[in-house]
Motif scaffolding. Structure first.
Motif, PDB file in Angstrom:
ATOM      1  N   TYR A 122       0.846  -1.188   0.000  1.00 49.32           N
ATOM      2  CA  TYR A 122       0.000   0.000   0.000  1.00 49.32           C
ATOM      3  C   TYR A 122       0.882   1.238   0.000  1.00 49.32           C
ATOM      4  CZ  TYR A 122      -3.500   3.422   1.478  1.00 49.32           C
ATOM      5  OH  TYR A 122      -4.339   4.507   1.555  1.00 49.32           O
ATOM      6  N   TRP A 123       0.809   2.016  -1.073  1.00 50.43           N
ATOM      7  CA  TRP A 123       1.502   3.294  -1.098  1.00 50.43           C
ATOM      8  C   TRP A 123       0.745   4.268  -2.002  1.00 50.43           C
ATOM      9  CZ3 TRP A 123       4.432  -0.751  -3.669  1.00 50.43           C
ATOM     10  CH2 TRP A 123       4.503  -0.610  -5.057  1.00 50.43           C
TER      11      TRP A 123
ATOM     12  N   VAL B  45       8.662   4.763  -1.329  1.00 55.89           N
ATOM     13  CA  VAL B  45       9.397   5.910  -0.791  1.00 55.89           C
ATOM     14  C   VAL B  45       9.096   7.165  -1.603  1.00 55.89           C
ATOM     15  CG1 VAL B  45      11.694   6.889  -0.373  1.00 55.89           C
ATOM     16  CG2 VAL B  45      11.230   4.504   0.237  1.00 55.89           C
ATOM     17  N   ALA B  46       9.028   7.026  -2.923  1.00 55.49           N
ATOM     18  CA  ALA B  46       8.715   8.179  -3.767  1.00 55.49           C
ATOM     19  C   ALA B  46       7.340   8.751  -3.423  1.00 55.49           C
ATOM     20  CB  ALA B  46       8.772   7.775  -5.238  1.00 55.49           C
ATOM     21  N   ALA B  47       6.364   7.883  -3.186  1.00 49.02           N
ATOM     22  CA  ALA B  47       5.024   8.352  -2.810  1.00 49.02           C
ATOM     23  C   ALA B  47       5.061   9.080  -1.473  1.00 49.02           C
ATOM     24  CB  ALA B  47       4.063   7.167  -2.751  1.00 49.02           C
TER      25      ALA B  47
ATOM     26  N   VAL C 168       5.311   8.141   6.539  1.00 48.50           N
ATOM     27  CA  VAL C 168       5.790   6.882   7.105  1.00 48.50           C
ATOM     28  C   VAL C 168       5.650   5.749   6.094  1.00 48.50           C
ATOM     29  CG1 VAL C 168       5.467   5.189   8.958  1.00 48.50           C
ATOM     30  CG2 VAL C 168       5.185   7.613   9.437  1.00 48.50           C
ATOM     31  N   LEU C 169       6.669   4.896   6.077  1.00 50.56           N
ATOM     32  CA  LEU C 169       6.634   3.634   5.346  1.00 50.56           C
ATOM     33  C   LEU C 169       6.899   2.518   6.338  1.00 50.56           C
ATOM     34  CD1 LEU C 169       6.603   1.824   2.836  1.00 50.56           C
ATOM     35  CD2 LEU C 169       9.036   2.373   2.515  1.00 50.56           C
TER      36      LEU C 169
ATOM     37  N   LEU D  81       0.786   7.577   4.728  1.00 48.74           N
ATOM     38  CA  LEU D  81       0.958   6.284   5.385  1.00 48.74           C
ATOM     39  C   LEU D  81       1.080   5.205   4.313  1.00 48.74           C
ATOM     40  CD1 LEU D  81       1.014   4.556   7.953  1.00 48.74           C
ATOM     41  CD2 LEU D  81      -1.483   4.484   7.854  1.00 48.74           C
ATOM     42  N   ASN D  82       2.159   4.444   4.365  1.00 48.18           N
ATOM     43  CA  ASN D  82       2.467   3.472   3.323  1.00 48.18           C
ATOM     44  C   ASN D  82       2.990   2.186   3.953  1.00 48.18           C
ATOM     45  OD1 ASN D  82       2.472   5.620   0.940  1.00 48.18           O
ATOM     46  ND2 ASN D  82       3.750   6.430   2.588  1.00 48.18           N
ATOM     47  N   CYS D  83       2.884   1.080   3.194  1.00 47.79           N
ATOM     48  CA  CYS D  83       3.292  -0.220   3.722  1.00 47.79           C
ATOM     49  C   CYS D  83       3.804  -1.099   2.591  1.00 47.79           C
ATOM     50  CB  CYS D  83       2.104  -0.889   4.415  1.00 47.79           C
ATOM     51  SG  CYS D  83       2.376  -2.610   4.886  1.00 47.79           S
ATOM     52  N   VAL D  84       4.954  -1.740   2.824  1.00 47.05           N
ATOM     53  CA  VAL D  84       5.427  -2.780   1.906  1.00 47.05           C
ATOM     54  C   VAL D  84       5.656  -4.058   2.710  1.00 47.05           C
ATOM     55  CG1 VAL D  84       6.442  -1.291   0.144  1.00 47.05           C
ATOM     56  CG2 VAL D  84       7.819  -1.960   2.126  1.00 47.05           C
TER      57      VAL D  84
END
Length: 497
Positions: free
Chosen positions: A25-26, A64-66, A186-187, A214-217
């Motif tokens: 999710y990004w 990271v870019a997002a 945040v990632l 807010l992002n998640c890998v």
């Protein structure tokens, strides 16, 4: 199971709690891209729960870019508006606490009853840091040279947060709070063994923050390394092993990014001869965190008993452990002790148990897989206590992250403190005495960042948590954690004509 199966065993509801999205999710969008597939299993049963894509360098770059694109807008967002978003996140978590607890129980093996507290702790941390947004302020400095001199605290940029499998949701939700409150984006990378509750968190909060905030890998160690090394990531917060912390520091070195590391512990509990006996026995059971199979960095896994109380204490300890902690299926509401996370940790723990036997420690209880046929496919080990442990034994020196308690006898305080401080780790310590002078002197001598006196395992929001020596860098759970994700700027305004 008897007629109360429906009330107690929630495993039939696991499927309904699983996240619908099984990717990364990004930028406000879900993405299925990735390399090898990651499998996550139920530690209690061995059942496959889900397959997920593993993020590689390309996915980390995109996430990271997002986050970097969203940073300027989020940093300019008024602090009280950021605070409202964090409070709403806490509200949503409480509304879904039972399903989140069930999901973590199935995915990481900790008892569902205990996981309900994890959801509450996460919500409380979000509210706490929401209340601190107006404390991100500087000060004026009287330079006396005709200038106005003041400082500003400003956010860093993109923050990576990497956390382990023992409290997946509590860390996922609680550890986004400070960097978001400070104005960072945040990632997060959830643990590869138990990522599902983090994905559910992304689903719950997807419409709450602007895209990219807010992002998640999802991924493995390689994914975490890519985050730690990424030139656009300004800071990395890790909760994990000492080895993982060193790897993050090495990866972060080229860009000198800010590290926040909460690492392992081989924590000591010291019982003095004048301690309240019953309370200390309860403390020794509780401090070992058998509920989580000892999979807690703060577990007091070295128990130093004064010779005058040793034998009686060990007997009471073994009796109380047997009454309080019986391994069981994690999704059953009656379970008081769950399973180890996977086969690797299971075999590793059994290896330490065998090592203790070989080195001459005496097994007081446990040390094997439970006999209950219902547990045959899970990664269960009985609560285990060894006596006659020496400070040079592996079980007394190395963090096991399993349900193994080492008991060391002492009668000389100097030798005891030398043994207590004789490890490379220094996260927590627990001291039991009714003498005020003894308590304060001992607290000053133990080399640990978080010390309990006549208590253990408790955390207090607002009190800085972190380790000495190789147990970490920086402090969490307090205003200090908020400041870890800011940078200080000095401004000097000449007032001379």
């Amino acid at each position: 199971m008897n007629a109360s199966h429906e009330e107690h065993d929630l495993s039939s509801r696991v499927a309904h709690a699983l996240p619908r999205r099984r990717g990364h999710y990004w930028g406000g969008q879900w993405h299925e891209a990735g390399g090898a597939r990651l499998q996550t299993h139920n530690p209690s049963t061995g059942e496959l729960l889900a397959e997920l894509p593993t993020a590689g360098a390309a996915e980390v770059d995109a996430a990271v870019a997002a986050a970097a694109q969203a940073f300027p807008g989020w940093a300019r967002t008024p602090p009280l508006q950021r605070a409202r978003a964090l409070r709403e996140a806490a509200t949503r978590i409480r509304a879904h606490a039972q399903e989140l607890a069930l999901l973590d129980a199935a995915d990481c093996g900790n008892p569902v009853k205990a996981m309900l507290f994890d959801a509450e702790i996460a919500a409380t941390q979000l509210e706490y840091f929401a209340g601190l947004v107006l404390e991100i302020k500087g000060e004026t400095i009287p330079t006396g040279n005709g200038s106005l001199n003041y400082t500003l605290r400003q956010p860093l940029g993109v923050v990576g947060r990497i956390f382990p499998f023992n409290h997946p949701f509590m860390f996922a939700a609680g550890k986004i709070a400070a960097p978001l409150a400070a104005g960072n984006t945040v990632l997060v990378k959830p643990p590869e063994q138990a990522p599902l509750s983090t994905l559910r968190l992304m689903e719950l909060l997807a419409d709450l923050f602007p895209p990219g905030v807010l992002n998640c890998v999802v991924g493995d160690r390689g994914t975490g390394a890519a985050i730690a090394a990424h030139p656009q990531v300004a800071a990395v917060g890790l909760i994990g092993s000492v080895g993982a912390g060193k790897a993050v520091l090495r990866a972060a070195a080229d860009t000198l990014k800010r590290p926040l590391l909460e690492l392992g512990g081989k924590n000591a509990m010291v019982v003095f001869p004048d301690a309240d006996f019953e309370r200390a026995v309860d403390g020794a059971v509780r401090g070992m965190n058998f509920t989580w199979c000892g999979q807690s960095c703060g577990s007091t896994s070295r128990l130093f008993l004064h010779a005058s109380v040793h034998d009686r204490f060990v007997q009471a300890l073994v009796d109380r452990i047997g009454q309080a902690h019986v391994p069981g299926i994690a999704t059953d509401l009656r379970t008081t002790m769950g399973a180890l996370i996977d086969r690797t940790q299971y075999q590793r723990t059994l290896g330490y148990i065998e090592s203790a036997r070989t080195e001459g420690a005496a097994l007081a209880c446990g040390g094997r897989h439970p006999a209950d046929p219902a547990l045959r496919n899970g990664w269960f080990i009985e609560p285990t206590v060894f006596t006659d442990v020496r400070p040079d034994m592996r079980v007394a020196r190395e963090e096991i992250f399993g349900p193994v308690l080492s008991v060391l006898r002492w009668d000389d305080a100097e030798s005891m403190f030398e043994a207590v401080n004789g490890t490379e780790l220094g996260l927590t310590a627990s001291l039991w005495t009714t003498d005020l002078l003894t308590a304060h002197r001992a607290a000053a001598r133990v080399q640990a960042g978080y010390v309990w006196i006549n208590d253990c395992s408790s955390h207090f929001i607002g009190a800085p948590f972190g380790g000495w020596k190789q147990s970490g860098l920086g402090r969490e759970e307090s205003k200090d954690e908020l400041f870890e994700f800011t940078q200080l700027k000095n401004v000097n305004v000449s007032m001379l004509g």
